[in-house]
Design an enzyme around this catalytic site. Structure first.
Site, PDB file in Angstrom:
ATOM      1  N   GLU A   1       0.828  -1.207   0.000  1.00 59.67           N
ATOM      2  CA  GLU A   1       0.000   0.000   0.000  1.00 59.67           C
ATOM      3  C   GLU A   1       0.866   1.262   0.000  1.00 59.67           C
ATOM      4  O   GLU A   1       0.527   2.257  -0.637  1.00 59.67           O
ATOM      5  CB  GLU A   1      -0.941  -0.006   1.208  1.00 59.67           C
ATOM      6  CG  GLU A   1      -2.131   0.913   1.043  1.00 59.67           C
ATOM      7  CD  GLU A   1      -3.301   0.496   1.907  1.00 59.67           C
ATOM      8  OE1 GLU A   1      -4.077  -0.375   1.466  1.00 59.67           O
ATOM      9  OE2 GLU A   1      -3.433   1.015   3.025  1.00 59.67           O
TER      10      GLU A   1
ATOM     11  N   SER B   1      -7.506   1.409  -2.724  1.00 64.26           N
ATOM     12  CA  SER B   1      -6.236   0.706  -2.933  1.00 64.26           C
ATOM     13  C   SER B   1      -6.507  -0.659  -3.563  1.00 64.26           C
ATOM     14  O   SER B   1      -7.496  -1.320  -3.245  1.00 64.26           O
ATOM     15  CB  SER B   1      -5.547   0.532  -1.580  1.00 64.26           C
ATOM     16  OG  SER B   1      -4.573  -0.465  -1.665  1.00 64.26           O
TER      17      SER B   1
ATOM     18  N   CYS C   1     -11.470  -2.508  14.020  1.00 64.90           N
ATOM     19  CA  CYS C   1     -11.799  -3.935  14.174  1.00 64.90           C
ATOM     20  C   CYS C   1     -11.887  -4.384  15.630  1.00 64.90           C
ATOM     21  O   CYS C   1     -12.536  -5.391  15.910  1.00 64.90           O
ATOM     22  CB  CYS C   1     -10.754  -4.786  13.455  1.00 64.90           C
ATOM     23  SG  CYS C   1     -10.559  -4.365  11.734  1.00 64.90           S
TER      24      CYS C   1
ATOM     25  N   GLU D   1     -13.586 -12.811  -6.449  1.00 58.90           N
ATOM     26  CA  GLU D   1     -12.233 -12.256  -6.665  1.00 58.90           C
ATOM     27  C   GLU D   1     -11.171 -13.042  -5.905  1.00 58.90           C
ATOM     28  O   GLU D   1      -9.992 -12.979  -6.239  1.00 58.90           O
ATOM     29  CB  GLU D   1     -12.165 -10.799  -6.185  1.00 58.90           C
ATOM     30  CG  GLU D   1     -12.968  -9.794  -6.999  1.00 58.90           C
ATOM     31  CD  GLU D   1     -14.377  -9.600  -6.473  1.00 58.90           C
ATOM     32  OE1 GLU D   1     -14.905 -10.522  -5.821  1.00 58.90           O
ATOM     33  OE2 GLU D   1     -14.953  -8.536  -6.739  1.00 58.90           O
TER      34      GLU D   1
ATOM     35  N   CYS E   1      -8.683  -2.512   3.474  1.00 55.27           N
ATOM     36  CA  CYS E   1      -8.633  -3.677   4.378  1.00 55.27           C
ATOM     37  C   CYS E   1     -10.011  -4.127   4.835  1.00 55.27           C
ATOM     38  O   CYS E   1     -10.188  -5.268   5.240  1.00 55.27           O
ATOM     39  CB  CYS E   1      -7.855  -3.355   5.650  1.00 55.27           C
ATOM     40  SG  CYS E   1      -6.236  -2.720   5.348  1.00 55.27           S
TER      41      CYS E   1
ATOM     42  N   GLU F   1     -16.373 -11.355   2.415  1.00 51.52           N
ATOM     43  CA  GLU F   1     -15.129 -11.186   1.642  1.00 51.52           C
ATOM     44  C   GLU F   1     -14.582 -12.552   1.222  1.00 51.52           C
ATOM     45  O   GLU F   1     -14.161 -12.747   0.076  1.00 51.52           O
ATOM     46  CB  GLU F   1     -14.093 -10.430   2.478  1.00 51.52           C
ATOM     47  CG  GLU F   1     -12.806 -10.149   1.719  1.00 51.52           C
ATOM     48  CD  GLU F   1     -11.721  -9.538   2.595  1.00 51.52           C
ATOM     49  OE1 GLU F   1     -11.806  -8.350   2.929  1.00 51.52           O
ATOM     50  OE2 GLU F   1     -10.767 -10.270   2.948  1.00 51.52           O
TER      51      GLU F   1
ATOM     52  N   LYS G   1     -16.110 -10.180   6.963  1.00 51.46           N
ATOM     53  CA  LYS G   1     -15.056 -11.014   6.361  1.00 51.46           C
ATOM     54  C   LYS G   1     -15.642 -12.310   5.799  1.00 51.46           C
ATOM     55  O   LYS G   1     -15.063 -12.933   4.914  1.00 51.46           O
ATOM     56  CB  LYS G   1     -13.972 -11.346   7.385  1.00 51.46           C
ATOM     57  CG  LYS G   1     -13.079 -10.172   7.741  1.00 51.46           C
ATOM     58  CD  LYS G   1     -11.982  -9.946   6.712  1.00 51.46           C
ATOM     59  CE  LYS G   1     -11.210  -8.673   7.036  1.00 51.46           C
ATOM     60  NZ  LYS G   1     -10.400  -8.189   5.931  1.00 51.46           N
TER      61      LYS G   1
ATOM     62  N   GLU H   1       2.045   1.787  -3.491  1.00 53.56           N
ATOM     63  CA  GLU H   1       0.933   2.273  -4.309  1.00 53.56           C
ATOM     64  C   GLU H   1       0.673   3.760  -4.029  1.00 53.56           C
ATOM     65  O   GLU H   1       0.441   4.553  -4.958  1.00 53.56           O
ATOM     66  CB  GLU H   1      -0.314   1.438  -3.968  1.00 53.56           C
ATOM     67  CG  GLU H   1      -1.474   1.658  -4.902  1.00 53.56           C
ATOM     68  CD  GLU H   1      -2.684   0.818  -4.507  1.00 53.56           C
ATOM     69  OE1 GLU H   1      -2.711   0.263  -3.389  1.00 53.56           O
ATOM     70  OE2 GLU H   1      -3.617   0.739  -5.320  1.00 53.56           O
TER      71      GLU H   1
HETATM   72  S1  SF4 Z   1     -14.340  -5.663  11.945  1.00 56.29           S
HETATM   73 FE1  SF4 Z   1     -15.445  -3.875  11.159  1.00 56.29          FE
HETATM   74  S2  SF4 Z   1     -13.785  -2.391  10.771  1.00 56.29           S
HETATM   75 FE2  SF4 Z   1     -12.823  -4.405  10.927  1.00 56.29          FE
HETATM   76  S3  SF4 Z   1     -12.724  -5.175   8.840  1.00 56.29           S
HETATM   77 FE3  SF4 Z   1     -14.615  -5.940   9.740  1.00 56.29          FE
HETATM   78  S4  SF4 Z   1     -16.215  -4.480   9.142  1.00 56.29           S
HETATM   79 FE4  SF4 Z   1     -14.224  -3.485   8.853  1.00 56.29          FE
END
Ligand code: SF4
Ligand code: SF4
Ligand code: SF4
Length: 564
Positions: free
Chosen positions: A281, A321, A500, A364, A301, A359, A356, A284
């Site tokens: 990063e 990013s 987080c 991807e 992130c 994600e 997550k 970049e």
């Molecule tokens: S815990 Fe919350 S701030 Fe951390 S990556 Fe997940 S959604 Fe984003």
């Protein structure tokens, strides 16, 4: 000198000192007021009526929505109030399913807790719980069950006021009232970004994190599968809360010991992935500064933020990013190495984060149709697994993560708190890197739990403006400024307020405890001998042996418009 002002609470004079409402003042006296719908960070709704107080004339008022006035005399625990609260609880229980023993929130539910506190021994009213209420399990991040909803509205205010998403709201009136998405669509087809902040405030089991524990146990039990697991930075300072350790204490060593005992073959720290992110990063950012294109660079992130941008501001996607999140960088390298060796593997990520899960399932991050992260479990799910395995967490002797990916830097560890990514990048890009310089970087303005922090740094001849933001309502304000043409060079966005450490998958905590978690991560950083990502010796080996020439394939991604 202004005269001191007092409210008499249960016969004791209590000084008013800027408290917004009686509830805050009462809590100062050591009385824990019952409430379902009051959260200091949300607007006052005053709907549950559990926090009623009685004045000397017999008048009742809700403590959460009554400002303290000098000379008031109130009681918090009279016979009339006890009867009143029991009635409310019985009515709520009458309209609630009776699945406590199998509910994910069993023992953590406020309704259960208050029913016990007020000694409810039976419910005099017929059960009117929505019998055919369908659970909405369409989202990969969270599930909703209307049969457990007490209509406190906490989730609605969180989603609208703090997150600016507006995926859910009240629908219909009177006894038909429910919490719903627009037009009753499944959550997966709504603007929901999967942040899980509604889960964190829901007092019952009506909104819970999607449970993915079973496939993890199954993989561990399969002798033909090699299991690996990575643990995100924020997990280490929050998991202990439900296992007898206070918030903020770093229990990473015990988590590793627990995971070894459960049977995982390889255990790693996502902080190494964060170190890789810092290098990629930063490079970049430097490139964009010299070309002047796609500024500000906005961090990538946080999957809750990515979805927010995709759904609400797709025109800003080029600013994001191209770096994969630390979890995905770590996973792509682990899976790549397993493929080299021809191993059948199953990779688990322990995250503070509900988003997550989404994600991990994105196209991807699949190779030949298979995800790099097979399953994401949250901190809370790991607590459940530790309990299920019968492990006495307190008694576990701390253990180190495994090699060859076992060395981390403090820069990677602070990714778990708002401002951490920015600080880690600054540590990497500053010209002078003495201990004193690293300490100076800590004071630039990125630390602290304010929702928007901004400051300038000087780079050569130019002055750069950096903005650190957490909570999506705050992000929205900054995005509007960018769209209005304001010059900003770098923006860190974390969807969860405070970052987080307060993710939707963490054990629930009150404000002071949340602050302890951030302090805990900064302490862990200070205790590490490597404080800057580029000092991590493993990175050189990784670049030399695996990454160089394959940076895009392993470490980068381009997000497009995508629905959950
Ligand atoms: S815990 Fe919350 S701030 Fe951390 S990556 Fe997940 S959604 Fe984003
Ligand atoms: S997960 Fe986040 S975006 Fe989705 S409904 Fe809950 S608060 Fe709203
Ligand atoms: S889902 Fe939970 S937070 Fe939302 S209104 Fe129902 S009980 Fe309250």
């Amino acid at each position: 000198m202004t005269e001191k002002q007092y409210v008499t609470i249960d016969g004791i004079p209590v000084e008013i000192n800027g408290e917004k409402n009686l509830l805050e003042l009462i809590n100062k006296t050591g009385v824990k007021m019952p409430t379902f719908c009051y959260h200091s960070e949300l607007s006052v709704y005053g709907a549950c009526r559990m926090c009623m107080v009685e004045d000397e004339r017999g008048g009742l008022s809700a403590a959460c929505s009554t400002p303290p006035r000098a000379g008031m005399k109130i009681q918090t625990n009279t016979e009339r109030l006890r009867r009143y609260r029991k009635n409310i609880l019985e009515l709520l229980l009458a309209n609630h399913c009776r699945d406590c023993t199998t509910c994910q929130n069993n023992t953590k539910c406020k309704l259960q807790d208050l029913a016990m506190r007020f000694n409810i021994e039976g419910v005099r009213f017929p059960n009117t719980a929505k019998s055919n209420a369908e659970e909405d399990s369409s989202s990969v991040c969270i599930s909703r069950d209307a049969g457990k909803c007490i209509l406190c509205g906490d989730c609605v205010r969180m989603c609208n006021e703090i997150q600016n998403v507006g995926a859910i709201d009240f629908a219909y009136r009177g006894s038909n009232m429910v919490i719903s998405t627009a037009f009753g669509k499944p959550l997966a087809e709504s603007p929901c970004v999967g942040c899980g902040q509604c889960v964190a405030v829901c007092p019952t089991g009506a909104i819970v994190v999607k449970n993915n524990i079973s496939p993890v146990w199954k993989a561990i039990s399969d002798p033909d599968v090699r299991t690996s697991v990575q643990i995100a930075p924020a997990v280490r300072v929050a998991l202990g809360r439900e296992l007898g350790v206070k918030d903020g204490e770093d229990v990473m060593g015990k988590i590793v010991a627990a995971l070894h005992r459960m049977g995982f073959d390889e255990i790693y720290d996502t902080s190494l992935g964060a170190d890789l992110t810092v290098l990629e990063e930063s490079a970049e950012f430097m490139e964009r500064l010299s070309s002047g294109e796609n500024l500000p660079l906005i961090t990538s992130c946080c999957p809750g933020w990515i979805q927010y941008c995709e759904k609400k501001h797709p025109e800003l996607l080029p600013n994001i990013s191209t770096c994969r999140s630390p979890m995905q960088m770590m996973a792509s390298i682990l899976k790549d190495q397993a493929k080299e060796k021809g191993e059948k593997t199953f990779h688990v990520a322990v995250m503070p984060c509900t988003a997550k899960k989404f994600e991990a399932a994105r196209d991807e991050f699949k190779v030949d149709g298979a995800p790099n992260v097979d399953v994401v479990i949250t901190t809370q799910e790991l607590v459940t697994m530790i309990k299920e395995a019968g492990l006495m967490f307190d008694a576990l002797e701390p253990e180190a993560v495994d090699m060859p990916f076992g060395t981390i830097s403090g820069a990677g560890v602070i990714f778990g708190v708002t401002g951490g990514v920015t600080e880690a990048v600054l540590r990497h890009v500053i010209a002078n890197k003495s201990r004193a310089d690293i300490m100076m970087v800590a004071n630039c303005g990125q630390r602290g739990d304010e929702g928007i922090k901004e400051f300038d740094i000087t780079a050569g001849e130019s002055k750069l403006r950096l903005v650190v933001v957490s909570g999506l309502s705050n992000a929205e304000k900054v995005l509007q400024r960018i769209k209005n043409g304001e010059k900003i060079d770098f923006v860190e966005v974390m969807a969860c307020p405070g970052g987080c450490v307060n993710g939707g998958g963490q054990p629930f905590a009150v404000r002071q405890d949340k602050e302890e978690r951030s302090k805990g991560l900064y302490k862990s950083d200070r205790l590490l001998s490597i404080r800057r990502a580029e000092q991590n010796p493993i990175l050189k080996t990784l670049y030399d042996d695996i990454i160089r020439g394959r940076e895009h394939e392993l470490l980068h991604v381009h997000y497009g418009k995508h629905n959950q």
